[in-house]
Design an enzyme around this catalytic site. Structure first.
Site, PDB file in Angstrom:
ATOM      1  N   ARG A  17      -4.529   9.563   3.897  1.00 35.48           N
ATOM      2  CA  ARG A  17      -3.255  10.245   4.146  1.00 35.48           C
ATOM      3  C   ARG A  17      -2.461  10.414   2.834  1.00 35.48           C
ATOM      4  NH1 ARG A  17      -2.468  12.879   8.120  1.00 35.48           N
ATOM      5  NH2 ARG A  17      -0.438  13.837   8.154  1.00 35.48           N
ATOM      6  N   ARG A  52      -0.299  14.050  13.823  1.00 31.09           N
ATOM      7  CA  ARG A  52       0.157  14.001  12.439  1.00 31.09           C
ATOM      8  C   ARG A  52       0.193  15.379  11.748  1.00 31.09           C
ATOM      9  NH1 ARG A  52      -2.126   8.498   9.737  1.00 31.09           N
ATOM     10  NH2 ARG A  52      -0.022   8.364   8.938  1.00 31.09           N
ATOM     11  N   PRO A  53       0.963  16.322  12.299  1.00 30.38           N
ATOM     12  CA  PRO A  53       1.074  17.628  11.640  1.00 30.38           C
ATOM     13  C   PRO A  53       1.805  17.505  10.297  1.00 30.38           C
ATOM     14  CG  PRO A  53       2.675  17.460  13.416  1.00 30.38           C
ATOM     15  CD  PRO A  53       1.850  16.205  13.464  1.00 30.38           C
ATOM     16  N   ILE A  54       1.709  18.545   9.456  1.00 33.52           N
ATOM     17  CA  ILE A  54       2.411  18.485   8.155  1.00 33.52           C
ATOM     18  C   ILE A  54       3.422  19.630   8.022  1.00 33.52           C
ATOM     19  CG2 ILE A  54       0.619  17.188   6.908  1.00 33.52           C
ATOM     20  CD1 ILE A  54      -0.116  19.967   5.598  1.00 33.52           C
ATOM     21  N   LYS A 104       0.840  -1.213   0.000  1.00 34.01           N
ATOM     22  CA  LYS A 104       0.000   0.000   0.000  1.00 34.01           C
ATOM     23  C   LYS A 104       0.867   1.251   0.000  1.00 34.01           C
ATOM     24  CE  LYS A 104      -2.026   1.530   4.043  1.00 34.01           C
ATOM     25  NZ  LYS A 104      -1.608   2.914   4.289  1.00 34.01           N
ATOM     26  N   CYS A 113      -5.424   7.371   9.415  1.00 37.45           N
ATOM     27  CA  CYS A 113      -5.712   6.833  10.749  1.00 37.45           C
ATOM     28  C   CYS A 113      -5.435   7.865  11.830  1.00 37.45           C
ATOM     29  CB  CYS A 113      -4.840   5.593  11.005  1.00 37.45           C
ATOM     30  SG  CYS A 113      -5.380   4.162  10.092  1.00 37.45           S
TER      31      CYS A 113
END
Ligand code: UD1
Length: 412
Positions: A92, A121-123, A22, A116
């Protein structure tokens, strides 16, 4: 939302073939449209995360056709559109389209990525990277707007954090400039697969010691290629653990070198595991407990941590699992506690004493890997799980494969 229940636990026996990865396919599929041509991808898992990207590409006026595990992407008529759409905020991997849109159109408007809920999960690291390549970024109402200030021809960038996704996006950004050097990358087997794909398209990329040098000559880009995706190491490990818990399973088509560290842990702990020419043979056994600390490749992967939790909860002795990557990945230990586990969770550490008695329980799937771990639980001890659609995001034909192994279950 679908649910599964296992009333009668069977010993699982037979062989299983591992599907394409994946996390390798997502960036490869997104970057295939850079060619504005025809790309055939082989060994593409039929899972919802990948099918969602296919739908997004169709929305951008690409033709995407699937025949079995072969995907043909024709991007000759690609058009710019705003990607402020639900499909992008659901998964994501949609953020790999950002550098691709920048390569093709010098701008991108996209809903912030989902995926998920295993942490914040900052970018920020992705944004730093787009800015380093000469783009301005604005986020408003969960939509990211990026446009070219003055696209740079040469870039030297060192990523500020260890991030798989930002590393991939940095490499994809590099395709649009003449010469870039990117340091402090985290490149796992899936990232290496992307690099091989990009080289096949015609990019000049070299990768050594967490550093990538990219030289881009647009005239060298091919517009007709075929590429085969690597096998999914997370799926392979799921079936390895299933065999160790409750069966005799030959895992075919996996690449053991992509899983060396976790496989060595199991072998050293005296689980009945053999790596043969035919595949990885995993047989029911109770091994010794061992400590785990999640880390970047080639050390222990965070995605395998919930899977190992099921095994360690029933191992001989005591151990500690330390989750260092995602702050919200301990749910599986609370699930195991419900079933009879002896576990103490303190922040992101689980202190486990192995026991052998677990009872059938009713669980709720909350994220992809916790859901896969719950499947391991119910196929060993019985029980049921709600919300299993989440598992289909990452496991191709999982219920068909379980049936082939002789599993007895009902889906509702
Ligand atoms: C990818 C994988 C996911 C895997 C993870 C770690 C895909 C689609 N997903 O996720 O399956 O669990 O790698 O192996 O391939 N971080 C920041 N700022 C950023 C980026 C990351 O603070 O800009 C933090 C994250 O919150 C996390 C850590 O860095 O704590 C690692 O995250 P990262 O490696 O980026 O994971 P993903 O790329 O999201």
């Amino acid at each position: 939302m679908q649910s599964i229940s296992v009333n009668r636990v069977n010993y699982l026996k037979g062989s299983v073939h591992i599907s394409g990865s994946k996390n390798a396919c997502l960036p490869i599929l997104c970057s295939s449209i850079i060619t504005r041509g025809i790309v055939v991808l082989k060994n593409v898992a039929n899972i919802t995360d990948i099918n969602d990207i296919c739908d997004i590409l169709r929305y951008l006026n690409c033709k995407v056709k699937r025949r079995g595990n072969r995907l043909k992407v024709d991007s000759t008529k690609i058009q710019y559109k705003s990607l402020n759409i639900n499909k992008c905020s659901k998964i994501r991997g949609s953020y790999y389209l950002i550098p691709v849109m920048l390569y093709l159109f010098n701008k991108c408007e996209i809903a912030l990525p989902g995926g998920c809920k295993i942490g914040q999960r900052p970018i920020d690291c992705h944004l730093e990277c787009f800015q380093a390549f000469g783009f301005s970024t604005i986020i408003e109402n969960n939509v990211l707007y990026i446009k070219s200030n003055q696209r740079k021809k040469e870039v030297l960038l060192s990523l500020s954090k260890k991030s798989v996704g930002a590393s991939i996006n940095a490499i994809l950004c590099g395709l649009g400039c003449e010469h870039s050097i990117i340091e402090n990358l985290v490149i796992e087997p899936e990232g290496l697969d992307l690099i091989s794909f990009l080289k096949k398209i015609g990019f000049n990329i070299s990768f050594l010691n967490n550093k990538c040098i990219i030289k881009s000559h647009k005239q060298d880009i091919k517009n007709r290629i075929t590429y085969k995706i690597i096998p999914d190491r997370m799926e392979a490990m799921t079936f390895v653990i299933l065999g160790l818990l409750n069966g005799r399973i030959l895992i075919k088509g996996a690449n053991p070198s992509h899983m060396k560290y976790p496989l060595d842990l199991l072998i050293n702990a005296k689980y009945n595991l053999k790596i043969t020419k035919k595949g990885i043979l995993a047989c029911k056994s109770r091994g010794n407990a061992f400590n785990i600390k999640t880390d970047i490749y080639p050390l222990f992967p965070t995605d395998m941590q919930p899977l190992f939790a099921i095994l360690l909860a029933a191992s001989r002795g005591m151990c500690v699992v330390d989750e260092t990557i995602f702050e919200n990945r301990m749910q599986i230990y609370y699930d195991l506690l419900e079933g009879g586990g002896q576990i103490n969770v303190i922040e992101n550490k689980a202190y486990i004493t192995g026991v052998t008695e677990f009872s059938p329980k009713h669980f709720k799937c909350k994220d992809l890997r916790q859901g896969a771990a719950l499947l391991l639980y119910i196929f060993t001890y019985g029980g049921s799980i709600d919300n299993i659609d989440i598992i289909k995001r990452g496991y191709d034909g999982i219920f068909y494969k379980l049936k082939l192994l002789g599993a007895n279950f009902s889906l509702k």
